[in-house]
Motif scaffolding. Structure first.
Motif, short mmCIF file in Angstrom:
data_model
loop_
_atom_site.label_atom_id
_atom_site.label_comp_id
_atom_site.label_asym_id
_atom_site.label_seq_id
_atom_site.Cartn_x
_atom_site.Cartn_y
_atom_site.Cartn_z
N LEU A 1 0.85 -1.19 0.00
CA LEU A 1 0.00 0.00 0.00
C LEU A 1 0.89 1.24 0.00
CD1 LEU A 1 -2.66 -1.17 2.63
CD2 LEU A 1 -2.95 -1.03 0.14
N HIS A 2 0.79 2.02 -1.05
CA HIS A 2 1.73 3.11 -1.29
C HIS A 2 1.42 4.38 -0.49
CE1 HIS A 2 -1.12 5.38 -3.81
NE2 HIS A 2 -1.46 4.23 -4.39
N ALA A 3 2.33 5.33 -0.54
CA ALA A 3 2.19 6.62 0.12
C ALA A 3 1.24 7.52 -0.67
CB ALA A 3 3.56 7.29 0.26
N ALA A 4 0.86 8.63 -0.07
CA ALA A 4 -0.01 9.60 -0.75
C ALA A 4 0.73 10.25 -1.91
CB ALA A 4 -0.47 10.66 0.24
N PHE A 5 -0.02 10.58 -2.96
CA PHE A 5 0.41 11.38 -4.10
C PHE A 5 1.27 10.63 -5.12
CE2 PHE A 5 0.44 14.24 -0.28
CZ PHE A 5 -0.88 14.63 -0.41
N VAL A 6 1.49 9.33 -4.89
CA VAL A 6 2.24 8.53 -5.86
C VAL A 6 1.34 7.39 -6.34
CG1 VAL A 6 4.54 9.23 -5.17
CG2 VAL A 6 3.44 7.39 -3.93
N ASN A 7 1.88 6.22 -6.58
CA ASN A 7 1.09 5.07 -7.00
C ASN A 7 1.84 3.80 -6.67
OD1 ASN A 7 2.85 4.43 -9.38
ND2 ASN A 7 2.04 6.38 -10.12
N TYR A 8 1.31 2.66 -7.10
CA TYR A 8 1.89 1.37 -6.71
C TYR A 8 3.33 1.21 -7.19
CZ TYR A 8 2.07 -1.02 -11.25
OH TYR A 8 2.43 -1.43 -12.51
N LYS A 9 3.74 2.01 -8.18
CA LYS A 9 5.09 1.85 -8.75
C LYS A 9 6.19 2.24 -7.78
CE LYS A 9 3.70 2.29 -13.59
NZ LYS A 9 3.83 3.06 -14.84
N MET A 10 5.85 2.88 -6.67
CA MET A 10 6.87 3.17 -5.68
C MET A 10 7.46 1.88 -5.09
SD MET A 10 5.02 4.40 -2.09
CE MET A 10 6.62 4.60 -1.28
N PHE A 11 6.77 0.77 -5.30
CA PHE A 11 7.22 -0.53 -4.79
C PHE A 11 7.89 -1.38 -5.86
CE2 PHE A 11 3.80 0.36 -1.63
CZ PHE A 11 4.57 0.27 -0.49
N GLN A 12 8.28 -0.80 -6.97
CA GLN A 12 8.89 -1.60 -8.04
C GLN A 12 10.10 -2.41 -7.59
OE1 GLN A 12 9.34 1.28 -11.29
NE2 GLN A 12 7.68 0.26 -12.39
N PRO A 13 11.02 -1.84 -6.77
CA PRO A 13 12.16 -2.64 -6.31
C PRO A 13 11.73 -3.83 -5.46
CG PRO A 13 12.59 -0.31 -6.01
CD PRO A 13 11.15 -0.43 -6.34
N GLN A 14 10.65 -3.67 -4.70
CA GLN A 14 10.16 -4.77 -3.87
C GLN A 14 9.45 -5.82 -4.72
OE1 GLN A 14 9.77 -1.32 -2.64
NE2 GLN A 14 11.73 -1.94 -1.77
N ILE A 15 8.67 -5.37 -5.68
CA ILE A 15 7.96 -6.30 -6.56
C ILE A 15 8.96 -7.17 -7.32
CG2 ILE A 15 6.48 -6.46 -8.60
CD1 ILE A 15 5.09 -3.87 -7.55
N SER B 1 3.49 5.39 4.91
CA SER B 1 2.82 6.66 5.12
C SER B 1 1.29 6.51 5.05
CB SER B 1 3.34 7.67 4.09
OG SER B 1 2.95 8.99 4.43
N LEU B 2 0.63 7.09 4.06
CA LEU B 2 -0.81 6.88 3.90
C LEU B 2 -1.14 5.39 3.86
CD1 LEU B 2 -3.76 7.68 3.24
CD2 LEU B 2 -3.05 7.88 0.84
N GLY B 3 -0.29 4.63 3.20
CA GLY B 3 -0.50 3.18 3.11
C GLY B 3 -0.45 2.52 4.47
N ALA B 4 0.33 3.09 5.41
CA ALA B 4 0.41 2.54 6.77
C ALA B 4 -0.90 2.77 7.51
CB ALA B 4 1.57 3.16 7.53
N VAL B 5 -1.54 3.91 7.26
CA VAL B 5 -2.84 4.18 7.86
C VAL B 5 -3.87 3.19 7.34
CG1 VAL B 5 -4.71 5.87 8.04
CG2 VAL B 5 -2.34 6.64 8.18
N LEU B 6 -3.89 2.98 6.03
CA LEU B 6 -4.85 2.06 5.42
C LEU B 6 -4.59 0.62 5.84
CD1 LEU B 6 -5.05 3.56 1.82
CD2 LEU B 6 -6.53 4.01 3.78
N ALA B 7 -3.32 0.27 5.99
CA ALA B 7 -2.96 -1.08 6.43
C ALA B 7 -3.53 -1.36 7.81
CB ALA B 7 -1.44 -1.25 6.43
N GLN B 8 -3.40 -0.39 8.72
CA GLN B 8 -3.93 -0.55 10.07
C GLN B 8 -5.46 -0.60 10.08
OE1 GLN B 8 -1.86 1.95 13.23
NE2 GLN B 8 -0.96 2.79 11.37
N ASP B 9 -6.08 0.24 9.26
CA ASP B 9 -7.53 0.24 9.19
C ASP B 9 -8.04 -1.12 8.72
OD1 ASP B 9 -10.09 1.86 9.31
OD2 ASP B 9 -10.17 1.16 7.24
N PHE B 10 -7.35 -1.69 7.72
CA PHE B 10 -7.74 -3.01 7.25
C PHE B 10 -7.58 -4.04 8.36
CE2 PHE B 10 -7.03 -7.15 5.39
CZ PHE B 10 -8.00 -7.24 4.40
N ALA B 11 -6.46 -3.97 9.09
CA ALA B 11 -6.21 -4.92 10.17
C ALA B 11 -7.23 -4.76 11.29
CB ALA B 11 -4.80 -4.74 10.71
N ASN B 12 -7.69 -3.53 11.53
CA ASN B 12 -8.74 -3.31 12.53
C ASN B 12 -10.04 -3.97 12.13
OD1 ASN B 12 -7.34 -1.76 14.45
ND2 ASN B 12 -7.77 0.17 13.42
#
Length: 265
Positions: free
Chosen positions: A27-41, A95-106
């Motif tokens: 889950l990516h940060a605000a203002f970007v997109n999933y491509k910020m994780f290209q090295p991880q993918i 960042s924003l993705g960390a907020v969404l990750a926690q909300d999903f886990a909740n």
């Protein structure tokens, strides 16, 4: 990565591989997109099945209808998991993705294999003073965006990344963010201080970069004091988006964390 979209959801998502035993959601940060994780993918696609999404208003997730907002992301992600027949998943949020990750886990704790949050804060125990300070900073940045998205992106890249390469990569994605998509983020505070943290049945890893803002470093320290059993990773040569500043080290930290998850009781 293959691109998909469910008929009843605005969220465009991407998958890579389906032959591994475990799934990872990025889950990516605000203002970007999933491509910020290209090295991880690239690093993990032969070891784990990968699921990545463009958060509402970001990337290709802009085909929306009235009432769509970031508060619905957890439900949309759960729908995607059901469509892909994913019962449990490792979740990584920045960042924003960390907020969404926690909300999903909740909301769906039974669907979580592990949770990793970087550049974020504990949304179930977010200090009111810190929340106000964070909100004020966000408003200042939004005003820049309304004047000029280029001005906004130039300022934002220095906050979001530490290394010159990561800053340039962040800027290239940020410059594509539509101004109207700020509207989809308006309900973000509705996820904060809503749930009480219960005993986790999955391991938790949190962290940030050494050169992130002081408030973030304090947020990590405070979170650790409330949940001593969680793991912390501070990246020495990184800012806010640690996976972009130090991709190899980040990959190694995640790989070790997931390996240890297999022994988690």
């Amino acid at each position: 990565m293959q691109q998909f979209k469910l008929d009843f959801s605005p969220i465009v998502y991407y998958t890579s591989g389906k032959d591994c035993s475990e799934w990872v959601l990025f889950l990516h940060a605000a203002f970007v997109n999933y491509k910020m994780f290209q090295p991880q993918i690239k690093y993990f696609e032969n070891k784990y099945n990968i699921l990545a999404v463009d958060i509402i208003g970001h990337g290709k997730s802009t085909d929306t209808k009235k009432g769509d907002c970031v508060e619905k992301m957890s439900a949309w992600i759960y729908d995607i998991m059901n469509a892909e027949k994913i019962k449990k998943i490792h979740i990584v949020g920045i960042s924003l993705g960390a907020v969404l990750a926690q909300d999903f886990a909740n909301r769906y704790p039974e669907a979580v294999n592990s949770l990793a949050c970087f550049g974020g804060y504990d949304i179930n125990n977010f200090d009111k003073k810190m929340q106000k300070e964070n909100g004020t900073s966000q408003i200042r940045m939004m005003l820049k965006a309304f004047v000029s998205i280029k001005w906004f992106a130039k300022a934002n890249k220095k906050i979001s990344a530490f290394s010159p390469q990561a800053q340039n990569d962040f800027y290239d994605m940020n410059i594509q963010f539509p101004k109207k998509s700020f509207l989809y983020l308006a309900s973000l505070n509705s996820m904060v201080n809503v749930f009480q943290t219960k005993s986790r049945k999955y391991p938790l890893l949190i962290g940030c970069g050494k050169f992130d803002i002081p408030m973030e470093l304090q947020a990590v320290e405070d979170w650790k004091s409330r949940e001593p059993q969680l793991k912390v990773a501070i990246f020495e040569n990184a800012g806010h988006c640690v996976n972009m500043d130090m991709p190899q080290k980040f990959n190694e930290v995640m790989e070790e964390f997931w390996e240890n998850t297999k022994n988690y009781l």
